[in-house]
Design a protein around this motif. Structure first.
Motif, mmCIF file in Angstrom:
data_model
loop_
_atom_site.group_PDB
_atom_site.id
_atom_site.type_symbol
_atom_site.label_atom_id
_atom_site.label_comp_id
_atom_site.label_asym_id
_atom_site.label_seq_id
_atom_site.Cartn_x
_atom_site.Cartn_y
_atom_site.Cartn_z
ATOM 1 N N ILE A 150 46.924 43.480 41.200
ATOM 2 C CA ILE A 150 47.617 44.751 41.452
ATOM 3 C C ILE A 150 46.623 45.812 41.906
ATOM 4 C CG2 ILE A 150 49.051 46.551 40.420
ATOM 5 C CD1 ILE A 150 50.003 44.478 38.373
ATOM 6 N N GLY A 151 45.499 45.900 41.192
ATOM 7 C CA GLY A 151 44.481 46.877 41.577
ATOM 8 C C GLY A 151 43.880 46.581 42.937
ATOM 9 N N GLU A 162 36.123 49.678 45.922
ATOM 10 C CA GLU A 162 35.625 48.898 44.787
ATOM 11 C C GLU A 162 35.463 49.770 43.544
ATOM 12 O OE1 GLU A 162 32.146 46.841 45.978
ATOM 13 O OE2 GLU A 162 33.153 45.679 47.532
ATOM 14 N N MET A 163 34.981 51.009 43.736
ATOM 15 C CA MET A 163 34.842 51.920 42.594
ATOM 16 C C MET A 163 36.213 52.305 42.059
ATOM 17 S SD MET A 163 32.832 55.557 42.447
ATOM 18 C CE MET A 163 31.347 54.764 43.079
ATOM 19 N N LEU A 164 37.143 52.586 42.974
ATOM 20 C CA LEU A 164 38.498 52.947 42.547
ATOM 21 C C LEU A 164 39.177 51.770 41.852
ATOM 22 C CD1 LEU A 164 40.733 55.062 42.559
ATOM 23 C CD2 LEU A 164 41.416 54.245 44.815
ATOM 24 N N LEU A 165 38.898 50.554 42.355
ATOM 25 C CA LEU A 165 39.467 49.351 41.739
ATOM 26 C C LEU A 165 39.037 49.246 40.281
ATOM 27 C CD1 LEU A 165 40.879 46.588 41.864
ATOM 28 C CD2 LEU A 165 38.778 45.641 42.817
ATOM 29 N N VAL A 169 41.621 49.222 37.116
ATOM 30 C CA VAL A 169 41.857 47.955 36.432
ATOM 31 C C VAL A 169 41.308 47.931 35.002
ATOM 32 C CG1 VAL A 169 41.164 45.518 36.477
ATOM 33 C CG2 VAL A 169 42.055 46.582 38.529
ATOM 34 N N LEU A 170 40.165 48.564 34.771
ATOM 35 C CA LEU A 170 39.540 48.466 33.445
ATOM 36 C C LEU A 170 40.449 48.946 32.304
ATOM 37 C CD1 LEU A 170 35.790 49.346 34.140
ATOM 38 C CD2 LEU A 170 36.761 47.156 33.452
ATOM 39 N N PRO A 171 41.199 50.060 32.471
ATOM 40 C CA PRO A 171 42.127 50.426 31.372
ATOM 41 C C PRO A 171 43.200 49.361 31.133
ATOM 42 C CG PRO A 171 41.757 52.294 32.829
ATOM 43 C CD PRO A 171 41.159 51.106 33.509
ATOM 44 N N LEU A 172 43.642 48.684 32.208
ATOM 45 C CA LEU A 172 44.649 47.633 32.036
ATOM 46 C C LEU A 172 44.080 46.423 31.302
ATOM 47 C CD1 LEU A 172 46.277 47.668 35.615
ATOM 48 C CD2 LEU A 172 47.108 48.797 33.551
ATOM 49 N N TYR A 173 42.758 46.237 31.417
ATOM 50 C CA TYR A 173 42.115 45.094 30.763
ATOM 51 C C TYR A 173 41.929 45.311 29.257
ATOM 52 C CZ TYR A 173 40.799 42.835 35.199
ATOM 53 O OH TYR A 173 40.817 42.195 36.415
#
Length: 224
Positions: A150-151, A162-165, A169-173
């Motif tokens: 999704i990200g 890549e930075m925005l990704l 994504v990290l909070p979703l992880y």
């Protein structure tokens, strides 16, 4: 072409492309090994401390290695125009995304899952803890690939994507990290860890149901 055949064709195609660029796959595994090996060097060889932090360190290292591989999920196909051609297929775009994230998990999640127990030995993890580590990674890594898709779709074609990704994504992880490392830590502490593993499985089922559909919509928006 039917949806199952299209799905199988996408998986086979992406696996062949990954094999041709296998140097990129090794980068993720080497990165995982280096991160996991640096912690014992930094905090010292105290066995009880290593056993306590081992599950969390290995899970964080897996997440960072997975994040490193996410940009190539759609970006290469987008740059050479093949992603637009794949969207013209009669099969739903979500099937294409499901095939791509399956290949991504096979080439990223499976190698990390196989290497993780070897690294767990240096943290003094017992055999039952290592088995739980592998079990939690087998459930957690496909979730990471699905959420990451999704990200990766949302940041497709974005400058400094890549930075925005990573920020997306990290909070979703976080829930995957909590329940995955929690299951391993529970076994290390003499508990079963099945409650955390069940929650991890529930997250996997929900993510696999929603992620291909959401990522497909984001890919279409990026192409248009």
């Amino acid at each position: 072409m039917s949806s199952p055949r299209f799905f199988a064709a996408i998986v086979r195609r992406d696996l062949l492309l990954a094999w041709q660029q296998r140097g990129d796959l090794l980068v993720g595994v080497v990165f995982f090994v280096l991160v996991a090996c640096l912690f014992p060097l930094a905090i010292g060889p105290e066995p009880k401390l290593l056993a306590r932090i081992g599950p969390g360190v290995l899970w964080v290292a897996v997440i960072l290695a997975n994040l490193l591989a996410l940009p190539r999920l759609f970006n290469n196909d987008w740059q050479d125009g093949s992603l637009e051609q794949l969207l013209l297929s009669p099969a739903p775009a979500s099937v294409m995304v499901a095939g791509k994230l399956t290949a991504h998990w096979l080439t990223t999640g499976i190698p990390l899952t196989l290497v993780a127990p070897l690294l767990g030995i240096q943290y003094g993890l017992e055999s039952d803890t290592l088995l739980m580590l592998m079990g939690s990674l087998l459930l957690g890594t496909p979730t990471l690939s699905a959420l990451g898709s999704i990200g990766a779709a949302l940041t497709l074609g974005v400058r400094q994507g890549e930075m925005l990704l990573a920020l997306l994504v990290l909070p979703l992880y976080a829930p995957v990290l909590i329940f995955g490392s929690g299951a391993v830590a529970a076994v290390a502490g003499g508990l079963s860890g099945m409650a955390e593993l069940s929650l991890l499985a529930a997250i996997l089922c929900g993510t696999l149901f929603l992620a291909p559909w959401l990522a497909a919509m984001a890919v279409r928006l990026a192409i248009e």
